[in-house]
Design an enzyme around this catalytic site. Structure first.
Site, short mmCIF file in Angstrom:
data_model
loop_
_atom_site.label_atom_id
_atom_site.label_comp_id
_atom_site.label_asym_id
_atom_site.label_seq_id
_atom_site.Cartn_x
_atom_site.Cartn_y
_atom_site.Cartn_z
CB CYS A 57 -3.53 3.22 -1.66
SG CYS A 57 -4.59 4.64 -1.33
CG ASP A 63 0.38 -2.53 6.12
OD1 ASP A 63 -0.60 -2.73 6.87
OD2 ASP A 63 0.29 -1.88 5.06
CD GLN A 105 -6.82 -4.71 3.75
OE1 GLN A 105 -7.76 -5.50 3.86
NE2 GLN A 105 -7.01 -3.41 3.60
CG HIS A 162 -1.93 0.98 1.35
ND1 HIS A 162 -1.67 2.30 1.71
CD2 HIS A 162 -3.28 0.91 1.17
CE1 HIS A 162 -2.81 2.97 1.74
NE2 HIS A 162 -3.80 2.16 1.41
CE LYS A 177 -7.43 -0.48 5.94
NZ LYS A 177 -8.38 -0.09 4.89
#
Length: 413
Positions: A371, A206, A209, A129, A232
């Site tokens: 993104c 990261d 997700q 991202h 999220k």
């Protein structure tokens, strides 16, 4: 249709927790399939947010009155909930941020500005991202280190041989996502962490997700830093978590200055800073959002991430099989290990047109570059349609989505 009867998630019960799913859009029942952007919020989290402002609203840590004590306890309770959610060793390894983007920027501006310079290298991947690309580009331009990119194959899978070739004694950090927001690829971050550590490098993961879709154990992964966002994972916007190993956080300088993050301030002697994690939490935080995040994580635990993951895997299988029958549709991202993200393009139909028209039928998907412009360029496109799934989605909604998509595509040809 994929078989869902053997799964242990009671989707009807889950859906009762989400009042927004009862609304209509353009006269059609809402089918919400934009969960990789923002998941919806259960009533338990909404009630927690409301209760905070009705009963607890006060600044934290500094007050001696009852409201301040109760607000502080609720705020710090979320820190412990977040610690347990990702199995961090200590609650002081949990830093609250505005989201994954701010968490990555914190690492870049504090750890990176202190430890990176000419001759050093940072590895990121093509799956990232923009929030895990641009902070490193900005810092590299200032500090003079080299940014290298791990490629992906035609399935959207990281080239691990290339990773092993790229990493060397100059590599100081590997920054990689756990799950691709654009393709759903699940990266082997545990193996990647082991390789990074073998070369003396740190790894930042990261997890924006990953947090809503699978169990996370930062100690088992070997993550040095791990970040995720509240919105999220069925929580509010404007709040997120940065995990950092205690010894790393202790050695890092503060990024932002102000109240709360100090021990002493004087014009005569150097200012001294609070212990971790507070030295990274300047000013009045998003207290209600943090408290509500704690309830969101508890809600996920109550439903069970293993049940959620199995349900979403079956939804992805059903959706992929169903939409692949549409003539001219091409799925981007066919990794053998995927989370509930389905990205696709359709010959002769622009992604934005598909998104606008399918919304008229009550179906919410995401279109655009997500993104992840460098990644989409790898596949020769500048935009895709993306349907992404959550615990409250149903196979019937997948059927509505597929039927609506086929109707829209026929209109555009």
């Amino acid at each position: 249709m994929a078989n869902f009867s053997d799964l242990l998630l009671d989707v009807a019960r889950v859906r009762r927790d989400f009042p927004i799913l009862d609304r209509e859009v353009h006269g059609k029942p809402l089918v919400y399939l934009d969960n990789a952007a923002t998941s919806q919020t259960p009533v338990q989290v909404i009630a927690t947010f409301d209760d905070y402002y009705r009963r607890l609203n006060a600044n934290i840590h500094r007050g001696l009155h009852t409201l301040a004590d109760e607000a502080t306890a609720a705020f710090e309770g979320t820190r412990e909930t977040a610690r347990a959610f990702i199995n961090a060793a200590e609650a002081r390894e949990i830093v609250f941020t505005r989201g994954t983007t701010e968490a990555i920027n914190l690492v870049a501006q504090s750890w990176g500005r202190t430890n990176l310079g000419p001759g050093d290298e940072v590895l990121i991947s093509l799956l990232e991202h923009h929030s895990n690309i641009v902070p490193w580009q900005l810092l590299a331009a200032e500090r003079g280190f080299t940014l290298k990119v791990i490629p992906v194959d035609e399935r959207g899978v990281l080239d691990l041989d290339a990773y092993r070739d790229l990493i060397n004694e100059r590599t100081k950090l590997v920054a990689v996502n756990h799950v691709s927001n654009a393709l759903g690829t699940v990266n082997p971050v545990t193996d990647m962490a082991r390789v990074a550590h073998d070369h003396g490098a740190l790894i930042l993961v990261d997890g924006a997700q990953a947090a809503p879709h699978q169990l996370i154990d930062v100690q088992a992964i070997g993550a040095d830093f791990y970040a995720f966002s509240g919105h999220k994972v069925y929580g509010p916007t404007g709040v997120g978590v940065l995990y950092g190993r205690a010894e790393l956080l202790e050695a890092m300088p503060p990024w932002q200055g102000g109240g709360e993050m100090i021990a002493t301030v004087s014009f005569e002697t150097p200012t001294t800073f609070a212990a971790i994690p507070h030295k990274f939490e300047a000013g009045t935080p998003a207290i209600a959002e943090v408290v509500a995040l704690g309830r969101a994580l508890s809600w996920v635990n109550e439903i069970g991430l293993t049940h959620i993951a199995a349900w979403e895997e079956r939804l992805l299988e059903h959706a992929t099989d169903t939409v692949s029958r549409i003539d001219g549709l091409r799925v981007l991202g066919t990794a053998p290990d995927k989370a509930g993200v389905l990205s696709f393009v359709v010959d002769g139909a622009h992604s934005q047109d598909i998104g606008l028209l399918i919304d008229q039928l009550g179906v919410a998907i995401r279109t655009g570059h997500h993104c992840a412009q460098p990644l989409l360029a790898r596949f020769g496109v500048d935009a895709t349609c993306r349907a992404s799934f959550a615990a409250y989605n149903t196979p019937e909604e997948i059927d509505i989505f597929a039927e609506s998509l086929e109707r829209v595509v026929s209109m555009l040809r």
